[in-house]
Scaffold this motif. Structure first.
Motif, short mmCIF file in Angstrom:
data_model
loop_
_atom_site.label_atom_id
_atom_site.label_comp_id
_atom_site.label_asym_id
_atom_site.label_seq_id
_atom_site.Cartn_x
_atom_site.Cartn_y
_atom_site.Cartn_z
N LEU A 35 11.41 -35.56 -9.17
CA LEU A 35 12.36 -35.01 -8.22
C LEU A 35 12.05 -35.82 -6.85
CD1 LEU A 35 14.34 -32.90 -7.16
CD2 LEU A 35 12.50 -31.47 -6.69
N LEU A 36 10.93 -36.04 -6.56
CA LEU A 36 10.60 -36.86 -5.25
C LEU A 36 10.99 -38.42 -5.22
CD1 LEU A 36 7.21 -35.32 -3.96
CD2 LEU A 36 9.44 -34.71 -3.26
N VAL A 37 11.31 -38.62 -6.42
CA VAL A 37 11.65 -40.10 -6.67
C VAL A 37 12.98 -40.33 -6.19
CG1 VAL A 37 12.01 -41.89 -8.49
CG2 VAL A 37 9.92 -40.66 -8.75
N VAL A 38 13.94 -39.29 -6.42
CA VAL A 38 15.14 -39.25 -6.20
C VAL A 38 15.46 -39.54 -4.67
CG1 VAL A 38 17.42 -37.99 -6.14
CG2 VAL A 38 15.85 -37.76 -8.21
N PRO A 39 14.79 -38.84 -3.68
CA PRO A 39 15.00 -38.83 -2.20
C PRO A 39 14.76 -40.36 -1.93
CG PRO A 39 13.46 -37.54 -2.54
CD PRO A 39 14.19 -37.51 -3.68
N VAL A 40 13.65 -40.77 -2.32
CA VAL A 40 13.17 -42.17 -2.00
C VAL A 40 14.21 -43.30 -2.38
CG1 VAL A 40 11.47 -44.04 -2.47
CG2 VAL A 40 10.93 -41.58 -2.14
N ALA A 41 14.57 -43.10 -3.75
CA ALA A 41 15.76 -44.12 -4.19
C ALA A 41 16.96 -43.93 -3.29
CB ALA A 41 16.06 -43.93 -5.82
N LEU A 42 17.32 -42.68 -3.04
CA LEU A 42 18.62 -42.40 -2.25
C LEU A 42 18.73 -42.95 -0.95
CD1 LEU A 42 21.52 -41.01 -2.46
CD2 LEU A 42 20.25 -38.99 -1.69
N PHE A 43 17.59 -42.98 -0.41
CA PHE A 43 17.35 -43.10 1.26
C PHE A 43 17.26 -44.67 1.20
CE2 PHE A 43 15.69 -38.87 2.15
CZ PHE A 43 16.89 -38.26 2.51
N CYS A 44 16.60 -45.30 0.41
CA CYS A 44 16.23 -46.66 0.40
C CYS A 44 17.33 -47.42 -0.41
CB CYS A 44 14.83 -47.13 -0.18
SG CYS A 44 13.42 -46.51 0.80
#
Length: 295
Positions: free
Chosen positions: A99-108
């Motif tokens: 789950l915390l991988v998703v915002p990192v991939a999304l924002f970057c």
């Protein structure tokens, strides 16, 4: 009077300074107002309440637990409802792997590719914003939002957990407990390590974002490659080669939730992640500086 137009380059324009173009606060406000930012924040803020409801319906939590390499395998689910600190640690435990991988991939991954998909990238560069300045501003803001997402989850979990289960020491699955005064610093250390471990995903997403005009391609590619890393880490036949996989150390933060803080796993994991991330960020800056911007 000469009829010729006096054309000046960006360096000659009065008052022009490359460092003043695309200020971080401007980029941050642009990203903050985007729907995907608000949606991701809402999902992370809702997770603790979903877990509280699940525990209330299902009874005492328990079951098989597990983690990646680099630390003791712990089962935080067994003690999830012992205190607010336990509940916050459990929220991090169940979300750190994906789950915390998703915002990192999304924002970057969305940051540069979205500008290209909107056909606004060339206008930004014509402002004129130097390419390195544009990438730097977008990368700093993207990493800042990624960190904010990781901080938001345990902060909401602590508040919701305190209301649901009370405040107290962090009970360890292996027995014993961390003093109440030590729980917040230890949880902060956990969040810090998770952020560092996700820098590889950030590097992948940001590099792909400079290579494509499709934001979903950059985001999906980074998430997909992260999943591939997790699959490879599960192949025990690779032996010591798994030590070079960032996924092998993703749960090394379990060592921070022990009576005696152990740094070796987290240090190795951070070194691997930072090394890969720096290489990927360098690829992104080098490739973008030579890229023909047509969108």
């Amino acid at each position: 009077m000469s009829s010729a137009t006096d054309v000046r380059g960006p360096a000659e324009a009065p008052g022009y300074h490359a460092r003043r173009t695309l200020p971080l606060r401007v980029e941050a406000m642009r990203q903050l107002r985007r729907r995907r930012t608000l949606l991701m924040g809402g999902v992370l803020a809702a997770l603790p309440f979903i877990l509280i409801i699940a525990f209330a319906i299902g009874g005492t939590p328990g079951g098989e637990g597990g983690g990646g390499g680099g630390g003791s395998r712990i089962n935080l689910m067994d003690v999830a409802t012992e205190s607010a600190a336990n509940f916050a640690a459990t929220c991090l435990f169940v979300s750190a792997g994906f789950l915390l991988v998703v915002p990192v991939a999304l924002f970057c991954g969305d940051t540069v590719a979205s500008e290209a998909s909107w056909s606004s990238l060339r206008y930004l560069l014509a402002a004129p914003v130097p390419r390195s300045r544009l990438l730097w501003s977008k990368l700093v803001v993207a990493l800042g939002f990624s960190l904010a997402a990781m901080v938001l989850l345990p902060v909401v979990a602590l508040a919701a957990g305190a209301a649901a289960y009370g405040w107290g020491p962090l009970q360890l699955p292996t027995g014993g407990a961390l003093a109440t005064a030590d729980t917040v610093p230890r949880l902060a250390l956990v969040v810090g390590f998770i952020f560092v471990s996700q820098l590889v995903t950030a590097g992948l997403a940001f590099w792909l974002s400079t290579k494509t005009d499709a934001p979903l391609g950059a985001v999906g590619g980074a998430v997909g490659l992260t999943i591939v890393g997790n699959v490879l880490d599960a192949v025990t036949a690779l032996g010591s080669w798994r030590d070079f996989l960032p996924a092998h150390w993703q749960f090394a933060w379990a060592d921070a939730l022990q009576p005696d803080l152990e740094w070796s796993g987290m240090t190795k994991g951070a070194a691997v992640s930072v090394t890969y991330a720096l290489i990927l960020f360098a690829f992104a800056f080098r490739g973008f500086s030579r890229k023909d911007i047509v969108s």
